[in-house]
Each structure stands twice: as C-alpha cells, then as structure tokens.
Scaffold this motif. Structure first.
Motif, mmCIF file in Angstrom:
data_model
loop_
_atom_site.group_PDB
_atom_site.id
_atom_site.type_symbol
_atom_site.label_atom_id
_atom_site.label_comp_id
_atom_site.label_asym_id
_atom_site.label_seq_id
_atom_site.Cartn_x
_atom_site.Cartn_y
_atom_site.Cartn_z
ATOM 1 N N LEU A 30 61.422 49.362 60.959
ATOM 2 C CA LEU A 30 61.733 49.034 59.556
ATOM 3 C C LEU A 30 61.334 50.232 58.704
ATOM 4 O O LEU A 30 60.177 50.658 58.721
ATOM 5 C CB LEU A 30 60.963 47.787 59.127
ATOM 6 N N GLU A 31 62.298 50.782 57.983
ATOM 7 C CA GLU A 31 62.059 52.009 57.216
ATOM 8 C C GLU A 31 62.555 51.817 55.786
ATOM 9 O O GLU A 31 63.679 51.388 55.572
ATOM 10 C CB GLU A 31 62.786 53.191 57.892
ATOM 11 N N LYS A 32 61.714 52.169 54.833
ATOM 12 C CA LYS A 32 62.097 51.912 53.429
ATOM 13 C C LYS A 32 63.143 52.886 52.901
ATOM 14 O O LYS A 32 63.880 52.567 51.981
ATOM 15 C CB LYS A 32 60.858 51.896 52.541
ATOM 16 N N ASP A 131 61.900 47.914 52.540
ATOM 17 C CA ASP A 131 60.570 48.236 52.036
ATOM 18 C C ASP A 131 59.627 47.075 52.345
ATOM 19 O O ASP A 131 59.752 46.003 51.756
ATOM 20 C CB ASP A 131 60.703 48.458 50.513
ATOM 21 N N ILE A 132 58.726 47.272 53.275
ATOM 22 C CA ILE A 132 57.824 46.184 53.676
ATOM 23 C C ILE A 132 56.722 46.019 52.636
ATOM 24 O O ILE A 132 56.050 46.982 52.248
ATOM 25 C CB ILE A 132 57.239 46.466 55.083
ATOM 26 N N ARG A 133 56.545 44.784 52.176
ATOM 27 C CA ARG A 133 55.592 44.508 51.092
ATOM 28 C C ARG A 133 54.309 43.858 51.580
ATOM 29 O O ARG A 133 53.252 44.035 50.988
ATOM 30 C CB ARG A 133 56.231 43.573 50.030
ATOM 31 N N GLY A 172 51.379 55.224 50.709
ATOM 32 C CA GLY A 172 50.057 54.657 50.985
ATOM 33 C C GLY A 172 50.066 53.174 51.324
ATOM 34 O O GLY A 172 49.007 52.540 51.380
ATOM 35 N N ASP A 173 51.255 52.613 51.611
ATOM 36 C CA ASP A 173 51.320 51.163 51.891
ATOM 37 C C ASP A 173 50.507 50.783 53.124
ATOM 38 O O ASP A 173 49.941 49.692 53.201
ATOM 39 C CB ASP A 173 52.777 50.714 52.108
ATOM 40 N N GLY A 174 50.465 51.682 54.096
ATOM 41 C CA GLY A 174 49.755 51.387 55.354
ATOM 42 C C GLY A 174 48.286 51.083 55.124
ATOM 43 O O GLY A 174 47.695 50.267 55.839
ATOM 44 N N GLY A 376 49.870 58.100 63.538
ATOM 45 C CA GLY A 376 50.219 59.169 62.599
ATOM 46 C C GLY A 376 49.229 59.338 61.457
ATOM 47 O O GLY A 376 48.048 59.003 61.551
ATOM 48 N N GLU A 377 49.774 59.827 60.352
ATOM 49 C CA GLU A 377 48.948 60.258 59.221
ATOM 50 C C GLU A 377 48.163 59.125 58.565
ATOM 51 O O GLU A 377 47.175 59.379 57.863
ATOM 52 C CB GLU A 377 49.865 60.945 58.186
ATOM 53 N N VAL A 378 48.554 57.886 58.790
ATOM 54 C CA VAL A 378 47.830 56.753 58.208
ATOM 55 C C VAL A 378 46.390 56.679 58.739
ATOM 56 O O VAL A 378 45.496 56.154 58.083
ATOM 57 C CB VAL A 378 48.617 55.427 58.460
ATOM 58 N N ASN A 389 49.821 68.799 62.777
ATOM 59 C CA ASN A 389 49.886 67.450 62.209
ATOM 60 C C ASN A 389 51.043 66.655 62.804
ATOM 61 O O ASN A 389 50.919 65.456 63.062
ATOM 62 C CB ASN A 389 50.008 67.528 60.684
ATOM 63 N N LEU A 390 52.145 67.323 63.035
ATOM 64 C CA LEU A 390 53.275 66.611 63.649
ATOM 65 C C LEU A 390 52.927 66.209 65.080
ATOM 66 O O LEU A 390 53.253 65.111 65.514
ATOM 67 C CB LEU A 390 54.537 67.482 63.607
ATOM 68 N N GLN A 391 52.226 67.096 65.799
ATOM 69 C CA GLN A 391 51.845 66.740 67.165
ATOM 70 C C GLN A 391 50.913 65.527 67.163
ATOM 71 O O GLN A 391 51.010 64.652 68.029
ATOM 72 C CB GLN A 391 51.180 67.930 67.871
HETATM 73 C C1 LIG Z 1 55.913 69.866 52.426
HETATM 74 C C2 LIG Z 1 55.325 69.472 53.760
HETATM 75 C C3 LIG Z 1 55.388 70.362 54.810
HETATM 76 C C4 LIG Z 1 54.816 70.034 56.037
HETATM 77 N N1 LIG Z 1 54.910 70.925 57.045
HETATM 78 C C5 LIG Z 1 54.369 70.625 58.243
HETATM 79 C C6 LIG Z 1 54.497 71.507 59.314
HETATM 80 O O1 LIG Z 1 55.128 72.559 59.178
HETATM 81 N N2 LIG Z 1 53.930 71.175 60.497
HETATM 82 C C7 LIG Z 1 53.229 70.006 60.663
HETATM 83 O O2 LIG Z 1 52.725 69.753 61.756
HETATM 84 N N3 LIG Z 1 53.138 69.116 59.670
HETATM 85 C C8 LIG Z 1 53.684 69.384 58.478
HETATM 86 N N4 LIG Z 1 53.580 68.496 57.460
HETATM 87 C C9 LIG Z 1 52.867 67.217 57.712
HETATM 88 C C10 LIG Z 1 53.761 66.225 58.475
HETATM 89 O O3 LIG Z 1 54.998 66.121 57.825
HETATM 90 C C11 LIG Z 1 53.092 64.858 58.550
HETATM 91 O O4 LIG Z 1 51.843 65.012 59.133
HETATM 92 C C12 LIG Z 1 53.924 63.883 59.367
HETATM 93 O O5 LIG Z 1 55.199 63.700 58.801
HETATM 94 C C13 LIG Z 1 53.224 62.525 59.496
HETATM 95 O O6 LIG Z 1 54.048 61.699 60.240
HETATM 96 P P1 LIG Z 1 53.985 60.114 60.101
HETATM 97 O O7 LIG Z 1 55.059 59.574 60.960
HETATM 98 O O8 LIG Z 1 52.602 59.645 60.301
HETATM 99 O O9 LIG Z 1 54.298 59.833 58.554
HETATM 100 P P2 LIG Z 1 55.617 60.138 57.695
HETATM 101 O O10 LIG Z 1 56.363 61.279 58.241
HETATM 102 O O11 LIG Z 1 55.149 60.213 56.289
HETATM 103 O O12 LIG Z 1 56.509 58.850 57.893
HETATM 104 C C14 LIG Z 1 56.114 57.597 57.389
HETATM 105 C C15 LIG Z 1 57.354 56.749 57.159
HETATM 106 O O13 LIG Z 1 56.970 55.424 56.815
HETATM 107 C C16 LIG Z 1 57.858 54.950 55.803
HETATM 108 N N5 LIG Z 1 57.178 53.892 55.050
HETATM 109 C C17 LIG Z 1 56.050 53.992 54.316
HETATM 110 N N6 LIG Z 1 55.728 52.813 53.762
HETATM 111 C C18 LIG Z 1 56.704 51.931 54.159
HETATM 112 C C19 LIG Z 1 56.940 50.560 53.879
HETATM 113 N N7 LIG Z 1 56.133 49.824 53.101
HETATM 114 N N8 LIG Z 1 58.022 49.974 54.445
HETATM 115 C C20 LIG Z 1 58.863 50.689 55.227
HETATM 116 N N9 LIG Z 1 58.686 51.997 55.510
HETATM 117 C C21 LIG Z 1 57.612 52.615 54.979
HETATM 118 C C22 LIG Z 1 58.118 56.171 54.954
HETATM 119 O O14 LIG Z 1 59.290 56.028 54.192
HETATM 120 C C23 LIG Z 1 58.209 57.261 56.018
HETATM 121 O O15 LIG Z 1 59.543 57.446 56.462
HETATM 122 C C24 LIG Z 1 54.157 68.789 56.222
HETATM 123 C C25 LIG Z 1 54.098 67.889 55.157
HETATM 124 C C26 LIG Z 1 54.678 68.226 53.940
HETATM 125 C C27 LIG Z 1 54.586 67.234 52.807
#
Ligand SMILES: Cc1cc2nc3c(=O)[nH]c(=O)nc-3n(C[C@H](O)[C@H](O)[C@H](O)COP(=O)(O)OP(=O)(O)OC[C@H]3O[C@@H](n4cnc5c(N)ncnc54)[C@H](O)[C@@H]3O)c2cc1C
Length: 411
Positions: A30-32, A131-133, A172-174, A376-378, A389-391
């Motif tokens: 589910l993706e917002k 958008d999950i609430r 920051g919903d997480g 992930g980042e949460v 960070n992506l890894q």
């Molecule tokens: C400008 C920029 C450049 C970056 N460059 C790099 C880089 O070069 N290398 C690197 O390693 N990292 C980089 N990062 C960091 C990296 O993008 C993040 O660490 C990574 O995307 C985190 O992945 P994630 O899946 O945890 O979260 P996200 O990628 O943020 O994905 C979370 C998803 O959850 C969805 N979501 C949130 N709340 C809800 C909800 N309530 N209901 C439904 N969906 C929801 C969001 O829409 C989003 O699609 C960069 C970040 C930024 C901002």
C-alpha cells in the motif's frame, strides 16, 4: 494461505515484499503516492546511487546510529545481493568514485522500472494513492485503514521512511503507527543537512561549486571536524557532499560557530605565497583583481580581495609583502559565521526513529507485537552518503521479508 501487507513502496518496502512473497503468502503493498520509489527517484541527484561497492565490513564505520544493529541483516543481504537481483532483471550498473554504484544509464527511473518489473513478475499487488491513516491488531489480524478502504493481514511491515523530504511521501506516519503499538521513538533530528551561514557575499557566491577544498567547523574555537572534497554555495549558505557530511558532527551551534574554507588545501601557506609571487611577476602591470584568474575562479576574486582588505584596483607591482600574506591567509581561511542547520525536511536522512532496542536485529520483527515488522529509514539507523542508506533499506527489508516467508511456511 497467509497475507502480508507492506505499507510504503520505497526500497525497504519493495525488498520486504519481494522476499516475503511465496505460494503460501500473498503480499500487498500500500503506497500513498501515485508511483513507487518517489524518494529513490531523487537519490544520487536523479542518478540513483544504488548502493556502495565496498566490502560489507566497510559499511559499519559509515553508519552513524546503531551500526551493531545492522550486523546480521547487512551480512545476510549484501550490496552484491541487491546488485545481482537488479542485474538478473536486466539492469546494468557501473561503479564510480568512492565505490558508489549507479545504473549504467545514469537514470534512477531505470532502477525503479526494474523494481516494478520484479514486483509484477512475482504477482505482488501494489495499490497506489492509498494513504494509510491507522493500523490496529485484533485477534492476530492486522487491520489497516486507508482513507476509504480497509485491509487485513497476518503480517505487517511498516516501511514508511523517515520525515525528511516530505514531498516524496515520507511524512513520518510510521512513527505514529509504531507508537500506537507501544514502540518508543528515538528523537528525530536532521542528518546530512545543508548549513546556514551569515555572510555579506551570499548573493555573489550563490551557485559556485568548489572542488578539492577543505572545510573546517570550529565551535567555540575548538575544531569539530575537517572534510575534504566538494562544496556548493546556495542562497542560504552551504551544501554539497562535504557540508552534508560535516553537518553530522555539529550540535550546539552558538555565537562562536565558524566555518573556515581552505581553497588551496594541498598548498602550504609558503608554497601558496610562492605561487602568488609567480603570478604577480606574470601580471605585474595589471590591477590586482585581474591578476588572480590563474589561481581562483572569477566569482571568488572580489570576495577574497574584500575579505583581505586589499584594494582590487591596486597595481600588482605595488602590492606589499604584508598585503600578499593577508591574501594567502584569506585563501587558506575563508571564514563564515555558522548560524544553523537547515530543517529536518531538507535533510537527506532522518536521524532517530523506532528504537532498535525493541526490534529483533535478525528479523526486524517487533519485540512487542508478534508479526509486526519495521524496515528502512523508519528505524533508528542512519548512515553517511554513498549508497549506505539505501543498502540499509534493502537489507532490513530483506530480513523482514525472509522472516515472514519462514513463518508463513511454518503456519
Ligand atoms: C535528496 C536525497 C538524496 C539521497 N541520496 C541518497 C544516496 O545517494 N544514497 C543513499 O544510500 N541514500 C540516499 N538518500 C536516502 C535514501 O533515499 C533513503 O534512505 C531511502 O529512500 C529510505 O528508504 P525507505 O524505503 O525506508 O523509505 P522511503 O524511500 O522514504 O519510502 C517510504 C515510502 O512509504 C510511503 N508512505 C509513507 N507513509 C505512508 C502511508 N501512511 N501510507 C502509504 N504509504 C506511505 C512513502 O510515500 C514512500 O514511498 C537520499 C535521500 C534524499 C532525500
């Protein structure tokens, strides 16, 4: 048949979904947003810095918060694993300076296309614009509420990202969901963030990008950190790789917070002075402002001369030794008052998040609620730039997915 819901289609959620999917386990994302991977799209300046090619043990010093928490998941799903997955689905990649990995095409959209291909190949349903609430658990079932729809599952992965760059969906919903399940959230702070400086020259400097320079941060006359590399002047101050990196060492910005830039770090003051003397011989009949073009980029010359307190229209052959040494000193110590860091919404990554003490580091499962996972980042883990960070997102997503796969096979 079991069901898994993954909230969030960033790299963490995608990896969790791909890994959890089996014939016994249906996976729904589910993706917002209107598309997956919106933040992934802007990483690496739109080229997507997929991961880092260094050996996995070299990842840990690059992780700023809770590197030990990442041991198991990083070794279990490495940079080479994610590259193989993408390569198997046709993505070609290349390794650049600092071992940063990019798609050969330099287009982040190709990485996202590849993930989309994998998801559809595995029959993983993705519902966009959802958008999950609110989320709750009743009688071993997770109930997930969108704006209009309700979903149910046996397993739930919260992969909603941090709170920076909210336009990409990470609002920051997480953290809110985690709190309703009794989890504690480590204080959220910006990490890898630009800096605001006070300077009369911001207008002149805006847009200038400097390579191979050294930046020193001094707080109350104490050197906090030094970084060498590339820097960018913006309308509010400083950005670019070394500024983002240095921002991590900074807390307690006060009146006496100084950023000092050495424009010629490879030259000692003495060598730089000799170099300037050579240019002065070459341009002896010119005005000083027209004699420094071999050494400095044009837009910087008036700033440097103003800071040195030397008349730019003075003939080079009339410049005194004392003035020349002042020039050397300014080139090696161009100082600005640091007034603050930019807000968290402009940070590359959010520091803080769901406390790692309450998450099993091998599986990413909550220690409080069975079958609830984070990825992930949460989570309260963040690293330097360079693909780390992506890894972290892929490896934690994989760990969650693998645990769900095992459990759904057992049940
Ligand atoms: C400008 C920029 C450049 C970056 N460059 C790099 C880089 O070069 N290398 C690197 O390693 N990292 C980089 N990062 C960091 C990296 O993008 C993040 O660490 C990574 O995307 C985190 O992945 P994630 O899946 O945890 O979260 P996200 O990628 O943020 O994905 C979370 C998803 O959850 C969805 N979501 C949130 N709340 C809800 C909800 N309530 N209901 C439904 N969906 C929801 C969001 O829409 C989003 O699609 C960069 C970040 C930024 C901002």
């Amino acid at each position: 048949m079991k069901n898994t819901i993954v909230v969030g289609a960033g790299p963490a959620g995608i990896l969790a979904a791909i890994t959890a999917k089996t014939n016994n386990n249906n996976v729904l994302i589910l993706e917002k947003n209107e598309k997956i991977g919106k933040k992934l799209y802007i990483t690496g300046k739109g080229r997507c810095n997929i991961t880092n090619y260094s050996p996995i043990e070299e990842f840990f010093p690059m992780i700023n918060s809770n590197p030990k928490f990442m041991y198991s998941s990083l070794y279990n799903y490495t940079n080479m694993d994610v590259l193989k997955l993408l390569e198997d689905y046709g993505l070609k990649y290349k390794v650049e300076r600092g071992n940063r990995v990019f798609p050969e095409s330099d287009k982040s959209s190709d990485v996202i296309k590849t993930f989309n291909k994998i998801l559809s190949d595995l029959n993983i349903k993705v519902i966009l614009n959802e958008d999950i609430r609110f989320i709750e658990k009743q009688d071993n079932t997770f109930k997930v509420y969108g704006r209009a729809n309700k979903y149910e599952s046996d397993f739930l992965v919260i992969a909603t990202g941090g709170i920076s760059y909210p336009a990409t969906g990470s609002t920051g919903d997480g953290y809110k969901f985690a709190k309703t399940f009794g989890h504690s959230i480590k204080e959220l702070k910006p990490s890898l963030v630009p800096m605001e400086i006070k300077s009369n020259y911001l207008k002149e400097l805006q847009g200038i990008s400097l390579k191979n320079i050294e930046l020193t941060v001094k707080l109350n006359n104490r050197v906090i950190c030094k970084e060498f590399g590339e820097l960018l002047f913006t309308h509010f101050g400083l950005s670019g790789p070394i500024v983002l990196k240095a921002s991590n060492s900074i807390s307690n910005i006060g009146e006496n917070s100084i950023i000092s830039i050495d424009l010629k770090p490879k030259l000692s003051p003495d060598t730089l002075d000799k170099r300037i003397q050579r240019d002065f011989t070459k341009y002896s009949n010119k005005n000083l402002e027209n004699a420094l073009g071999d050494l400095l980029i044009k837009k910087l010359i008036p700033v440097i001369l103003n800071e040195s307190g030397i008349n730019p229209y003075k003939k080079v052959n009339q410049i005194t030794k004392e003035e020349r040494l002042r020039l050397v000193n300014t080139i090696k110590n161009l100082e600005f008052n640091l007034i603050g860091l930019r807000p968290i919404k402009e940070a590359i990554i959010t520091k803080g998040g769901v406390s790692v003490k309450e998450i099993n580091p091998k599986t990413m499962e909550s220690k409080i609620i069975d079958n609830l996972y984070f990825a992930g980042e949460v989570i309260d883990v963040d690293a330097m730039t360079g693909g780390y960070n992506l890894q972290i997102a892929y490896s934690t997503g994989y760990a969650a997915g693998e645990s769900i796969k095992e459990k759904s096979n057992e049940l």
